[in-house]
Design a protein around this motif. Structure first.
Motif, PDB file in Angstrom:
ATOM      1  N   TYR A   1       0.837  -1.205   0.000  1.00 54.59           N
ATOM      2  CA  TYR A   1       0.000   0.000   0.000  1.00 54.59           C
ATOM      3  C   TYR A   1       0.872   1.256   0.000  1.00 54.59           C
ATOM      4  CZ  TYR A   1      -3.805   3.105   1.475  1.00 54.59           C
ATOM      5  OH  TYR A   1      -4.727   4.114   1.565  1.00 54.59           O
ATOM      6  N   ASP A   2       1.771   1.352   0.957  1.00 52.33           N
ATOM      7  CA  ASP A   2       2.647   2.521   1.077  1.00 52.33           C
ATOM      8  C   ASP A   2       3.627   2.595  -0.086  1.00 52.33           C
ATOM      9  OD1 ASP A   2       3.627   4.812   2.550  1.00 52.33           O
ATOM     10  OD2 ASP A   2       5.368   3.594   3.098  1.00 52.33           O
ATOM     11  N   ALA A   3       4.144   1.447  -0.501  1.00 56.58           N
ATOM     12  CA  ALA A   3       5.111   1.432  -1.609  1.00 56.58           C
ATOM     13  C   ALA A   3       4.461   1.914  -2.904  1.00 56.58           C
ATOM     14  CB  ALA A   3       5.686   0.024  -1.785  1.00 56.58           C
ATOM     15  N   ALA A   4       3.212   1.549  -3.160  1.00 56.40           N
ATOM     16  CA  ALA A   4       2.519   1.992  -4.377  1.00 56.40           C
ATOM     17  C   ALA A   4       2.372   3.512  -4.386  1.00 56.40           C
ATOM     18  CB  ALA A   4       1.152   1.314  -4.480  1.00 56.40           C
ATOM     19  N   GLN A   5       2.013   4.085  -3.246  1.00 56.37           N
ATOM     20  CA  GLN A   5       1.882   5.544  -3.165  1.00 56.37           C
ATOM     21  C   GLN A   5       3.218   6.233  -3.428  1.00 56.37           C
ATOM     22  OE1 GLN A   5       0.018   5.736   0.759  1.00 56.37           O
ATOM     23  NE2 GLN A   5      -1.796   6.598  -0.203  1.00 56.37           N
ATOM     24  N   LYS A   6       4.276   5.710  -2.848  1.00 59.32           N
ATOM     25  CA  LYS A   6       5.599   6.325  -3.030  1.00 59.32           C
ATOM     26  C   LYS A   6       6.089   6.204  -4.466  1.00 59.32           C
ATOM     27  CE  LYS A   6       7.160   6.060   1.728  1.00 59.32           C
ATOM     28  NZ  LYS A   6       8.155   5.545   2.672  1.00 59.32           N
ATOM     29  N   LYS A   7       5.807   5.073  -5.102  1.00 61.73           N
ATOM     30  CA  LYS A   7       6.215   4.912  -6.503  1.00 61.73           C
ATOM     31  C   LYS A   7       5.453   5.900  -7.389  1.00 61.73           C
ATOM     32  CE  LYS A   7       7.473  -0.002  -6.281  1.00 61.73           C
ATOM     33  NZ  LYS A   7       7.173  -1.332  -6.856  1.00 61.73           N
ATOM     34  N   ALA A   8       4.165   6.072  -7.138  1.00 63.00           N
ATOM     35  CA  ALA A   8       3.376   7.032  -7.922  1.00 63.00           C
ATOM     36  C   ALA A   8       3.901   8.449  -7.698  1.00 63.00           C
ATOM     37  CB  ALA A   8       1.901   6.929  -7.547  1.00 63.00           C
ATOM     38  N   PHE A   9       4.176   8.801  -6.453  1.00 65.16           N
ATOM     39  CA  PHE A   9       4.714  10.126  -6.123  1.00 65.16           C
ATOM     40  C   PHE A   9       6.041  10.364  -6.849  1.00 65.16           C
ATOM     41  CE2 PHE A   9       7.414  12.860  -3.506  1.00 65.16           C
ATOM     42  CZ  PHE A   9       6.614  13.983  -3.365  1.00 65.16           C
ATOM     43  N   THR A  10       6.890   9.353  -6.864  1.00 65.71           N
ATOM     44  CA  THR A  10       8.191   9.466  -7.513  1.00 65.71           C
ATOM     45  C   THR A  10       8.030   9.665  -9.019  1.00 65.71           C
ATOM     46  OG1 THR A  10       9.133   8.049  -5.788  1.00 65.71           O
ATOM     47  CG2 THR A  10      10.441   8.334  -7.797  1.00 65.71           C
ATOM     48  N   ALA A  11       7.132   8.892  -9.628  1.00 63.95           N
ATOM     49  CA  ALA A  11       6.929   8.987 -11.082  1.00 63.95           C
ATOM     50  C   ALA A  11       6.385  10.352 -11.486  1.00 63.95           C
ATOM     51  CB  ALA A  11       5.986   7.881 -11.552  1.00 63.95           C
ATOM     52  N   VAL A  12       5.447  10.895 -10.733  1.00 67.88           N
ATOM     53  CA  VAL A  12       4.888  12.202 -11.098  1.00 67.88           C
ATOM     54  C   VAL A  12       5.890  13.320 -10.811  1.00 67.88           C
ATOM     55  CG1 VAL A  12       3.681  12.882  -8.960  1.00 67.88           C
ATOM     56  CG2 VAL A  12       2.730  13.511 -11.175  1.00 67.88           C
ATOM     57  N   SER A  13       6.700  13.152  -9.805  1.00 69.23           N
ATOM     58  CA  SER A  13       7.674  14.192  -9.451  1.00 69.23           C
ATOM     59  C   SER A  13       8.700  14.421 -10.552  1.00 69.23           C
ATOM     60  CB  SER A  13       8.393  13.826  -8.154  1.00 69.23           C
ATOM     61  OG  SER A  13       7.479  13.802  -7.075  1.00 69.23           O
ATOM     62  N   TRP A  14       9.113  13.357 -11.225  1.00 70.87           N
ATOM     63  CA  TRP A  14      10.121  13.483 -12.280  1.00 70.87           C
ATOM     64  C   TRP A  14       9.550  13.228 -13.675  1.00 70.87           C
ATOM     65  CZ3 TRP A  14      11.683  12.101  -7.407  1.00 70.87           C
ATOM     66  CH2 TRP A  14      12.729  12.865  -6.896  1.00 70.87           C
ATOM     67  N   ASN A  15       8.239  13.017 -13.768  1.00 75.57           N
ATOM     68  CA  ASN A  15       7.584  12.754 -15.053  1.00 75.57           C
ATOM     69  C   ASN A  15       8.322  11.662 -15.827  1.00 75.57           C
ATOM     70  OD1 ASN A  15       5.688  12.967 -17.098  1.00 75.57           O
ATOM     71  ND2 ASN A  15       6.792  14.606 -18.148  1.00 75.57           N
ATOM     72  N   ALA A  16       8.611  10.581 -15.108  1.00 73.23           N
ATOM     73  CA  ALA A  16       9.329   9.465 -15.717  1.00 73.23           C
ATOM     74  C   ALA A  16       8.945   8.175 -15.008  1.00 73.23           C
ATOM     75  CB  ALA A  16      10.842   9.677 -15.611  1.00 73.23           C
ATOM     76  N   PRO A  17       8.969   7.069 -15.738  1.00 76.19           N
ATOM     77  CA  PRO A  17       8.739   5.780 -15.071  1.00 76.19           C
ATOM     78  C   PRO A  17       9.813   5.560 -14.011  1.00 76.19           C
ATOM     79  CG  PRO A  17       8.665   5.530 -17.465  1.00 76.19           C
ATOM     80  CD  PRO A  17       9.173   6.920 -17.173  1.00 76.19           C
ATOM     81  N   THR A  18       9.432   4.943 -12.920  1.00 73.04           N
ATOM     82  CA  THR A  18      10.410   4.756 -11.841  1.00 73.04           C
ATOM     83  C   THR A  18      11.541   3.822 -12.257  1.00 73.04           C
ATOM     84  OG1 THR A  18       8.940   3.088 -10.859  1.00 73.04           O
ATOM     85  CG2 THR A  18       8.856   5.324  -9.941  1.00 73.04           C
ATOM     86  N   SER A  19      11.311   2.927 -13.226  1.00 73.69           N
ATOM     87  CA  SER A  19      12.404   2.062 -13.694  1.00 73.69           C
ATOM     88  C   SER A  19      13.495   2.902 -14.363  1.00 73.69           C
ATOM     89  CB  SER A  19      11.883   0.999 -14.666  1.00 73.69           C
ATOM     90  OG  SER A  19      11.297   1.608 -15.805  1.00 73.69           O
ATOM     91  N   THR A  20      13.111   3.960 -15.039  1.00 69.69           N
ATOM     92  CA  THR A  20      14.085   4.877 -15.649  1.00 69.69           C
ATOM     93  C   THR A  20      14.842   5.638 -14.566  1.00 69.69           C
ATOM     94  OG1 THR A  20      12.679   5.142 -17.587  1.00 69.69           O
ATOM     95  CG2 THR A  20      14.336   6.845 -17.216  1.00 69.69           C
TER      96      THR A  20
END
Length: 187
Positions: free
Chosen positions: A108-127
């Motif tokens: 639950y928490d990890a999904a929120q953090k991954k979404a936050f990270t992706a929107v913050s840098w406008n990039a997939p987190t794998s990148t």
């Protein structure tokens, strides 16, 4: 005749004084001249700022965010994976979160953090994970998680939301499910 206690006399006297005061106020209000009108109130100020110092952004509706989250969860379920899904807005605020049946408590928490990270840098987190060797302090930013599973949602070339997924055995799978949610918004 019974004598009233000192307290009773004070309370009674206070009530009588208040009644007399209210009567006097009413008499003054009634005796006010007819031509005495209340001062006009200034008109409401309309704030319609149109300057180069402002901008507007697009946001997902709750319906669109829910649709994307459900499409993401459906893709994971089809692959027999138990995950949690989070959709955040442009500012990283959670719009909707779905925790799939059997998803781990950390997801639950990890999904929120991954979404936050992706929107913050406008990039997939794998990148973004690939950028860590050159910028190791990125992972120290509060609220971020640099693992595969976050995918940005864009409009007009800019990020407007992101989908984060956590719980599958690999970040690649999490991100694949997140991309399914993003794709559902184009249908």
């Amino acid at each position: 005749m019974n004598k009233l206690s000192r307290r009773a006399r004070i309370v009674t006297g206070s009530a009588a004084l208040a009644a007399v005061g209210m009567g006097a106020f009413g008499a003054v209000a009634v005796a006010a001249p007819e031509d005495a009108k209340p001062a006009p109130q200034p008109a409401a100020v309309k704030a319609d700022v149109k300057t180069p110092d402002t901008f507007q952004t697009d946001h997902l509706t709750i319906d669109a965010a829910s649709k994307a989250a459900q499409a993401t969860l459906d893709a994971a379920k089809k692959a027999n994976q138990r995950v949690s899904v989070a959709v955040v807005d442009r500012n990283g605020n959670t719009i909707v979160t779905l925790r799939g049946d059997g998803a781990g408590p950390q997801s639950y928490d990890a999904a929120q953090k991954k979404a936050f990270t992706a929107v913050s840098w406008n990039a997939p987190t794998s990148t973004l994970v690939q950028r860590l060797p050159q910028n190791p302090t990125l992972k120290d930013i509060p609220g971020t998680l640099f693992l595969g599973g976050g995918a940005p949602v864009t409009a007009k070339g800019g990020p407007i939301a992101a989908i984060g997924v956590a719980g599958a055995p690999s970040g690649d799978q999490d991100e694949q499910f997140a991309q399914a949610g993003v794709a559902s918004l184009n249908q």
